[in-house]
Design an enzyme around this catalytic site. Sequence first.
Site, PDB file in Angstrom:
ATOM      1  N   ASP A 252     -12.442 -37.466  -2.418  1.00  0.00           N
ATOM      2  CA  ASP A 252     -13.486 -37.560  -1.395  1.00  0.00           C
ATOM      3  C   ASP A 252     -12.953 -37.455   0.030  1.00  0.00           C
ATOM      4  O   ASP A 252     -13.732 -37.281   0.967  1.00  0.00           O
ATOM      5  CB  ASP A 252     -14.242 -38.892  -1.535  1.00  0.00           C
ATOM      6  CG  ASP A 252     -14.949 -38.969  -2.865  1.00  0.00           C
ATOM      7  OD1 ASP A 252     -15.536 -37.951  -3.267  1.00  0.00           O
ATOM      8  OD2 ASP A 252     -14.897 -40.024  -3.510  1.00  0.00           O
TER       9      ASP A 252
ATOM     10  N   HIS B  86      -7.447 -44.617  -6.623  1.00  0.00           N
ATOM     11  CA  HIS B  86      -8.127 -44.052  -7.794  1.00  0.00           C
ATOM     12  C   HIS B  86      -7.725 -44.844  -9.026  1.00  0.00           C
ATOM     13  O   HIS B  86      -6.582 -45.290  -9.130  1.00  0.00           O
ATOM     14  CB  HIS B  86      -7.741 -42.573  -7.983  1.00  0.00           C
ATOM     15  CG  HIS B  86      -8.683 -41.849  -8.882  1.00  0.00           C
ATOM     16  ND1 HIS B  86      -8.546 -41.852 -10.248  1.00  0.00           N
ATOM     17  CD2 HIS B  86      -9.796 -41.144  -8.603  1.00  0.00           C
ATOM     18  CE1 HIS B  86      -9.535 -41.161 -10.773  1.00  0.00           C
ATOM     19  NE2 HIS B  86     -10.314 -40.722  -9.807  1.00  0.00           N
TER      20      HIS B  86
HETATM   21  C1  LIG Z   1     -11.399 -46.083  -6.439  1.00  0.00           C
HETATM   22  C2  LIG Z   1     -11.114 -47.571  -6.584  1.00  0.00           C
HETATM   23  C3  LIG Z   1     -12.419 -48.266  -6.976  1.00  0.00           C
HETATM   24  C4  LIG Z   1     -10.073 -47.754  -7.699  1.00  0.00           C
HETATM   25  O1  LIG Z   1     -10.062 -49.087  -7.960  1.00  0.00           O
HETATM   26  P1  LIG Z   1      -9.032 -49.812  -8.946  1.00  0.00           P
HETATM   27  O2  LIG Z   1      -8.401 -48.929  -9.911  1.00  0.00           O
HETATM   28  O3  LIG Z   1      -9.825 -50.917  -9.527  1.00  0.00           O
HETATM   29  O4  LIG Z   1      -7.903 -50.281  -7.975  1.00  0.00           O
HETATM   30  P2  LIG Z   1      -7.894 -51.669  -7.254  1.00  0.00           P
HETATM   31  O5  LIG Z   1      -9.182 -51.833  -6.495  1.00  0.00           O
HETATM   32  O6  LIG Z   1      -7.550 -52.711  -8.253  1.00  0.00           O
HETATM   33  O7  LIG Z   1      -6.715 -51.479  -6.218  1.00  0.00           O
HETATM   34  C5  LIG Z   1      -5.352 -51.802  -6.457  1.00  0.00           C
HETATM   35  C6  LIG Z   1      -4.756 -52.308  -5.156  1.00  0.00           C
HETATM   36  O8  LIG Z   1      -4.810 -51.280  -4.153  1.00  0.00           O
HETATM   37  C7  LIG Z   1      -5.657 -51.674  -3.078  1.00  0.00           C
HETATM   38  N1  LIG Z   1      -6.543 -50.562  -2.759  1.00  0.00           N
HETATM   39  C8  LIG Z   1      -7.107 -49.696  -3.619  1.00  0.00           C
HETATM   40  N2  LIG Z   1      -7.875 -48.822  -2.981  1.00  0.00           N
HETATM   41  C9  LIG Z   1      -7.794 -49.150  -1.677  1.00  0.00           C
HETATM   42  C10 LIG Z   1      -8.363 -48.603  -0.512  1.00  0.00           C
HETATM   43  N3  LIG Z   1      -9.186 -47.564  -0.591  1.00  0.00           N
HETATM   44  N4  LIG Z   1      -8.071 -49.165   0.671  1.00  0.00           N
HETATM   45  C11 LIG Z   1      -7.256 -50.217   0.742  1.00  0.00           C
HETATM   46  N5  LIG Z   1      -6.669 -50.788  -0.326  1.00  0.00           N
HETATM   47  C12 LIG Z   1      -6.948 -50.254  -1.523  1.00  0.00           C
HETATM   48  C13 LIG Z   1      -6.486 -52.844  -3.604  1.00  0.00           C
HETATM   49  O9  LIG Z   1      -6.918 -53.696  -2.562  1.00  0.00           O
HETATM   50  C14 LIG Z   1      -5.519 -53.481  -4.560  1.00  0.00           C
HETATM   51  O10 LIG Z   1      -4.605 -54.242  -3.811  1.00  0.00           O
HETATM   52  P3  LIG Z   1      -4.035 -55.641  -4.361  1.00  0.00           P
HETATM   53  O11 LIG Z   1      -3.296 -55.278  -5.620  1.00  0.00           O
HETATM   54  O12 LIG Z   1      -3.180 -56.129  -3.250  1.00  0.00           O
HETATM   55  O13 LIG Z   1      -5.247 -56.491  -4.627  1.00  0.00           O
HETATM   56  C15 LIG Z   1     -10.547 -48.173  -5.280  1.00  0.00           C
HETATM   57  O14 LIG Z   1      -9.342 -47.539  -4.974  1.00  0.00           O
HETATM   58  C16 LIG Z   1     -11.536 -48.057  -4.119  1.00  0.00           C
HETATM   59  O15 LIG Z   1     -12.430 -48.885  -3.984  1.00  0.00           O
HETATM   60  N6  LIG Z   1     -11.381 -47.006  -3.249  1.00  0.00           N
HETATM   61  C17 LIG Z   1     -12.257 -46.798  -2.125  1.00  0.00           C
HETATM   62  C18 LIG Z   1     -13.549 -46.109  -2.582  1.00  0.00           C
HETATM   63  C19 LIG Z   1     -13.319 -44.669  -2.971  1.00  0.00           C
HETATM   64  O16 LIG Z   1     -12.699 -43.896  -2.246  1.00  0.00           O
HETATM   65  N7  LIG Z   1     -13.879 -44.295  -4.129  1.00  0.00           N
HETATM   66  C20 LIG Z   1     -13.818 -42.924  -4.624  1.00  0.00           C
HETATM   67  C21 LIG Z   1     -13.018 -42.863  -5.899  1.00  0.00           C
HETATM   68  S1  LIG Z   1     -12.765 -41.179  -6.381  1.00  0.00           S
END
Ligand SMILES: CC(C)(COP(=O)(O)OP(=O)(O)OC[C@H]1O[C@@H](n2cnc3c(N)ncnc32)[C@H](O)[C@@H]1OP(=O)(O)O)[C@@H](O)C(=O)NCCC(=O)NCCS
Length: 383
Positions: free
Chosen positions: A320, A268
């Site tokens: 979710d 998140h």
């Molecule tokens: C929600 C989300 C977009 C947040 O994104 P964010 O704040 O930009 O966080 P990041 O994508 O930069 O993630 C930080 C790190 O954790 C990892 N990470 C984050 N969510 C992850 C996941 N669901 N599965 C695996 N790794 C994950 C990223 O790969 C990143 O790793 P790195 O630093 O080695 O590159 C992201 O966690 C995600 O795509 N989750 C899956 C979709 C989801 O469940 N969305 C509903 C949100 S309520």
Amino acid sequence: MTPLTASDKAAEFAKGLEGIIAGETSLSLVDGKNSQLYYRGISIEQFVGKSSFEEVVFLLWNLRLPRKEELERFKSELALHREIPKAMYDWLATVPKKAHPMGVLRSAVSQLGLLDANGDKIDNTNLRRIALELTAQIPTIVAAFSRLREGKAPIHPDMKLSHAGNFLYMLNGVKPAAQMENALDTYLVLLADHGFNASTFAARVTVATLSDMYSGIVAGVGCLKGDLHGSAVQNVMEMFLEIGAPEKAEAYVKEAFAHKKKIMGFGHRVYKDVDPRATAFRGVAEALSNVKGGEKKWVQMAANIEKAVHENKKIPCNVDFFSSYVLYTVGFPIDFFTTVFAASRISGWTAHVIEQLSNNRLIRPEAIYTGPTNETYVTIDKR
Ligand SMILES: CC(C)(COP(=O)(O)OP(=O)(O)OC[C@H]1O[C@@H](n2cnc3c(N)ncnc32)[C@H](O)[C@@H]1OP(=O)(O)O)[C@@H](O)C(=O)NCCC(=O)NCCS
């Protein structure tokens, strides 16, 4: 030509607006540091099992909890607006059956705007009227499309049922068991508002131009449709079904991490430790797995996925993760899950639109220009 560069604007630039304060709201507080979410200062777990979706909607629109008789009046008023125009049923019957339900909802909201003679007016009375109608009618649109898609006739709303109970009745054609109705009601309560999340921000940006409520909500629905926002709830159940059995969860997660694939329902932008809504849903999902219509297998699957994720990286599950199984159990088709999210968040979107327009300022950020500079125009014959 001296465009702004990343170093000029370093103090203010954050990709994805992460950490940037882009406005004010008095509706909900997302406290990522302490893993808490509050609606008007009340932490969300206090609503579970005590409140109802209708009460939360009243709170968001009136900025206080209703008294008993006010709540009863408000419930009836909301119920009285559930029916949708005949033109909407007719249009839903023509929609391609393969269309994604979120695309259908986006277009349906837009059409309701066209059918509303006062749809463009943004005075407070009109905004509140449209908020009431959209909140009452989104479940009717969603349930009608789900039935029409299966070749069944839509079921008209039953004004005597609760908002959640009627939603399930219009979807499944039978009055729901109390546990199912309560589970959906809890879902609607917990998803109602969430600060400046992407879809709420999109709605606020849209109406801040003095565009209308319907345009703001169309922007919100379109934004919620994305995988990184509202579609994750659909993707989680698809992942559960793809894995198939709890004992296969560990291998699936290992494989996903090895290929840098994101696990749906984890991570998140604000809650880096615990998503308080996930904690609330964990209990709801466990309780549902013990009642008729529930399945223990999915709760076990969720536990195994969570354990395997934490063995690879300390990423918390989000709202979710467990709620996906809740929507599955109460009977929504998987590709409709995000429309149920929208049926809840409409309360927050409309409250934010009203708040934005009560003290408006155009939302218009700047960008760091990264293209060429001081170029000369070359006439077409010399290119
Ligand atoms: C929600 C989300 C977009 C947040 O994104 P964010 O704040 O930009 O966080 P990041 O994508 O930069 O993630 C930080 C790190 O954790 C990892 N990470 C984050 N969510 C992850 C996941 N669901 N599965 C695996 N790794 C994950 C990223 O790969 C990143 O790793 P790195 O630093 O080695 O590159 C992201 O966690 C995600 O795509 N989750 C899956 C979709 C989801 O469940 N969305 C509903 C949100 S309520």
